[in-house]
Design a protein around this motif. Structure first.
Motif, mmCIF file in Angstrom:
data_model
loop_
_atom_site.group_PDB
_atom_site.id
_atom_site.type_symbol
_atom_site.label_atom_id
_atom_site.label_comp_id
_atom_site.label_asym_id
_atom_site.label_seq_id
_atom_site.Cartn_x
_atom_site.Cartn_y
_atom_site.Cartn_z
ATOM 1 N N LEU A 46 -8.767 -9.862 2.644
ATOM 2 C CA LEU A 46 -7.647 -10.149 3.524
ATOM 3 C C LEU A 46 -6.484 -9.244 3.136
ATOM 4 C CD1 LEU A 46 -6.318 -13.438 4.856
ATOM 5 C CD2 LEU A 46 -4.732 -11.901 3.743
ATOM 6 N N ALA A 47 -6.009 -8.474 4.088
ATOM 7 C CA ALA A 47 -4.839 -7.623 3.881
ATOM 8 C C ALA A 47 -3.732 -8.119 4.803
ATOM 9 C CB ALA A 47 -5.167 -6.168 4.187
ATOM 10 N N PHE A 48 -2.542 -8.160 4.279
ATOM 11 C CA PHE A 48 -1.372 -8.603 5.019
ATOM 12 C C PHE A 48 -0.352 -7.478 4.932
ATOM 13 C CE2 PHE A 48 2.743 -10.812 3.994
ATOM 14 C CZ PHE A 48 3.146 -10.913 5.308
ATOM 15 N N VAL A 49 0.009 -6.882 6.080
ATOM 16 C CA VAL A 49 0.773 -5.643 6.075
ATOM 17 C C VAL A 49 1.828 -5.621 7.182
ATOM 18 C CG1 VAL A 49 -1.115 -4.282 5.074
ATOM 19 C CG2 VAL A 49 -0.966 -4.529 7.546
ATOM 20 N N ASP A 57 0.713 2.946 12.171
ATOM 21 C CA ASP A 57 -0.151 2.673 11.031
ATOM 22 C C ASP A 57 0.407 1.492 10.243
ATOM 23 O OD1 ASP A 57 -2.298 2.978 9.335
ATOM 24 O OD2 ASP A 57 -1.636 4.884 8.486
ATOM 25 N N ILE A 58 -0.396 1.016 9.307
ATOM 26 C CA ILE A 58 0.007 -0.111 8.474
ATOM 27 C C ILE A 58 0.712 0.378 7.215
ATOM 28 C CG2 ILE A 58 -1.791 -1.639 9.328
ATOM 29 C CD1 ILE A 58 -3.415 -0.976 6.800
ATOM 30 N N ASP A 59 1.533 -0.521 6.635
ATOM 31 C CA ASP A 59 2.227 -0.217 5.391
ATOM 32 C C ASP A 59 2.286 -1.497 4.562
ATOM 33 O OD1 ASP A 59 3.937 0.445 3.325
ATOM 34 O OD2 ASP A 59 5.305 1.581 4.595
ATOM 35 N N ASP A 60 1.605 -1.501 3.401
ATOM 36 C CA ASP A 60 1.616 -2.699 2.563
ATOM 37 C C ASP A 60 2.576 -2.568 1.383
ATOM 38 O OD1 ASP A 60 0.235 -0.982 0.907
ATOM 39 O OD2 ASP A 60 -1.428 -2.331 0.531
ATOM 40 N N GLY A 96 -2.420 -9.243 -3.747
ATOM 41 C CA GLY A 96 -1.265 -8.487 -3.311
ATOM 42 C C GLY A 96 -1.408 -7.018 -3.661
ATOM 43 N N SER A 97 -0.626 -6.171 -3.004
ATOM 44 C CA SER A 97 -0.675 -4.737 -3.279
ATOM 45 C C SER A 97 -0.043 -4.408 -4.629
ATOM 46 C CB SER A 97 0.028 -3.956 -2.174
ATOM 47 O OG SER A 97 1.377 -4.387 -2.052
ATOM 48 N N ARG A 103 1.915 -12.604 -7.158
ATOM 49 C CA ARG A 103 2.660 -13.761 -7.678
ATOM 50 C C ARG A 103 3.250 -14.585 -6.535
ATOM 51 N NH1 ARG A 103 3.195 -17.795 -10.737
ATOM 52 N NH2 ARG A 103 5.255 -18.269 -11.493
ATOM 53 N N LYS A 104 3.769 -13.923 -5.494
ATOM 54 C CA LYS A 104 4.301 -14.642 -4.329
ATOM 55 C C LYS A 104 3.200 -15.440 -3.642
ATOM 56 C CE LYS A 104 8.234 -11.706 -3.254
ATOM 57 N NZ LYS A 104 8.831 -10.771 -2.294
ATOM 58 N N TYR A 105 2.016 -14.835 -3.521
ATOM 59 C CA TYR A 105 0.884 -15.553 -2.918
ATOM 60 C C TYR A 105 0.556 -16.782 -3.754
ATOM 61 C CZ TYR A 105 0.084 -11.188 -0.307
ATOM 62 O OH TYR A 105 0.211 -10.081 0.478
ATOM 63 N N GLN A 106 0.546 -16.606 -5.073
ATOM 64 C CA GLN A 106 0.231 -17.706 -5.973
ATOM 65 C C GLN A 106 1.255 -18.835 -5.830
ATOM 66 O OE1 GLN A 106 -0.906 -16.657 -9.917
ATOM 67 N NE2 GLN A 106 -0.015 -18.504 -10.776
#
Length: 157
Positions: A46-49, A57-60, A96-97, A103-106
């Motif tokens: 899962l990528a969140f960008v 284009d995407i930027d993570d 996360g990238s 840490r934010k996801y956690q």
């Protein structure tokens, strides 16, 4: 999730778009769920960008800071749970990238752990040798609040 989510739009088989609305205006975000390169694999990433309209284009790497992080994370989590509902034999890898994003996801997982459906489980990846300076010894364990992980794996029980 107990917090509101943004409306997502599916733009391809496993790509979703939604808008963050906050202090910096409206920013288009993407959730991309991609299958591991092996044909028979059950592993997905899962990528969140952020979607960069100028470059198409995407930027993570962008730090959004739009004041709606909980709602964004709830939207991503909701999309992940819906994906698992339609792909129950899959394992969804989330990282996360960088360590700050992981840490934010956690923190989001910890904050809303009680909202995770009982049929889903989360594993956390940790380095058992982190404190003693030895070479990394990676291990998956059931997610526990208060433990720092390097990545997460969502699975159907």
């Amino acid at each position: 999730m107990q917090i509101g989510t943004y409306l997502t739009k599916q733009i391809s088989s496993n790509t979703y778009t939604f808008n963050s609305v906050g202090s910096k205006g409206v920013v288009e975000l993407r959730i991309i769920i991609s299958k591991d390169d092996q044909q028979e694999s059950i592993y997905y990433n899962l990528a969140f960008v952020v979607w960069n309209r100028i470059l198409n284009d995407i930027d993570d790497t962008i730090e959004l800071r739009n004041g709606d992080m909980d709602r964004i994370l709830a939207t991503v989590a909701n999309t992940a749970m819906l994906f698992m509902k339609t792909h129950p034999q899959s394992l969804l890898y989330i990282q996360g990238s960088n360590s700050i994003r992981t840490r934010k996801y956690q923190m989001g997982i910890s904050k809303y752990a009680n909202s995770i459906p009982p049929n889903l489980g989360i594993l956390g990846l940790l380095d058992e040798n982190l404190l003693n300076g030895s070479a990394p010894a990676w291990k998956w364990e059931h997610f526990k609040t208060g433990t720092n992980y390097h990545a997460f794996l969502l699975y159907t029980k």
